[in-house]
Design an enzyme around this catalytic site. Structure first.
Site, short mmCIF file in Angstrom:
data_model
loop_
_atom_site.label_atom_id
_atom_site.label_comp_id
_atom_site.label_asym_id
_atom_site.label_seq_id
_atom_site.Cartn_x
_atom_site.Cartn_y
_atom_site.Cartn_z
N ASN A 40 0.84 -1.19 0.00
CA ASN A 40 0.00 0.00 0.00
C ASN A 40 0.88 1.25 0.00
OD1 ASN A 40 0.58 -0.87 2.68
ND2 ASN A 40 -1.11 0.29 3.53
N GLU A 42 0.28 5.18 0.64
CA GLU A 42 -0.69 6.18 1.11
C GLU A 42 -0.31 7.58 0.64
OE1 GLU A 42 -1.22 5.55 5.34
OE2 GLU A 42 -2.39 3.73 4.93
N CYS A 51 -4.02 0.60 -2.64
CA CYS A 51 -3.89 -0.63 -1.86
C CYS A 51 -2.78 -1.53 -2.43
CB CYS A 51 -5.18 -1.43 -1.90
SG CYS A 51 -6.57 -0.68 -1.05
N GLU A 53 -2.93 -4.68 -3.13
CA GLU A 53 -3.39 -5.60 -4.17
C GLU A 53 -3.39 -4.94 -5.54
OE1 GLU A 53 -4.74 -4.91 -1.26
OE2 GLU A 53 -5.84 -6.61 -0.43
N CYS A 84 -10.10 -5.02 -0.35
CA CYS A 84 -11.26 -4.14 -0.23
C CYS A 84 -12.14 -4.30 -1.47
CB CYS A 84 -10.80 -2.69 -0.06
SG CYS A 84 -10.22 -1.94 -1.60
N CYS A 87 -10.54 -3.26 -4.83
CA CYS A 87 -9.54 -4.23 -5.30
C CYS A 87 -10.21 -5.50 -5.82
CB CYS A 87 -8.56 -4.58 -4.18
SG CYS A 87 -7.44 -3.21 -3.79
N1 THU Z 1 -5.22 -1.64 2.49
C1 THU Z 1 -4.61 -2.44 1.56
O1 THU Z 1 -3.55 -2.11 1.03
N2 THU Z 1 -5.20 -3.62 1.25
C2 THU Z 1 -6.29 -4.14 1.88
O2 THU Z 1 -6.68 -5.26 1.59
C3 THU Z 1 -6.97 -3.35 2.89
C4 THU Z 1 -6.51 -1.95 3.06
C5 THU Z 1 -4.53 -0.43 2.89
C6 THU Z 1 -5.10 0.87 2.40
C7 THU Z 1 -4.60 1.83 3.47
O3 THU Z 1 -3.28 2.22 3.15
C8 THU Z 1 -4.55 1.01 4.73
O4 THU Z 1 -4.55 -0.35 4.29
C9 THU Z 1 -5.72 1.23 5.67
O5 THU Z 1 -6.93 1.14 5.00
#
Ligand code: THU
Length: 128
Positions: A40, A42, A51, A53, A84, A87
């Protein structure tokens, strides 16, 4: 350890999550055995966050990969972290009904089908 899971762990080590501090790693496997990791990433404008994925699948597609078999996702909480909704949709469009392996740093692991996570998915067949 399965190379796919190791790649997801390695990717998690590169997660950029200064806002949530929730570090996620993913790795996707192609039908010809290649593996692409993603973490991920941000952003201070939170909605621009990517994310793990989608980072992994977009990396793979950008490198020319077309057919996929499995994706692994790792986070460090007891409850296994699934992709999520956004994704799930992107994975369905680009990969179809692949295996989704969820695991955590304590060794818990579960394998699901993407169609179980996203039943009755919208996809390009509706656009014909
Ligand atoms: N996040 C992911 O990278 N993948 C997931 O399956 C769930 C959420 C990340 C997005 C964000 O940076 C952090 O987790 C919190 O939501």
């Amino acid at each position: 350890m399965d190379a796919l899971l190791q790649a997801a762990l390695d990717a998690r080590g590169r997660a950029h999550a200064p806002f949530s501090r929730f570090l996620v790693g993913a790795a996707i496997e192609t039908a010809d055995g290649r593996i692409f990791g993603g973490c991920n990433v941000e952003n201070s404008s939170y909605g621009l966050t990517m994310c793990a994925e989608r980072t992994a699948i977009f990396r793979a597609v950008a490198e020319g990969a077309k057919r996929f078999t499995r994706i692994a996702v790792v986070a460090d909480i007891p409850k296994l972290t699934p992709p999520c909704g956004a994704c799930r949709q992107v994975l369905w469009d680009l990969c179809g009904d692949i295996d989704v392996i969820l695991f955590n740093l304590e060794g818990a692991r579960e394998t699901l089908r993407l169609s179980d996570l996203l039943p009755r998915a919208f996809d390009a067949t509706y656009l014909d």
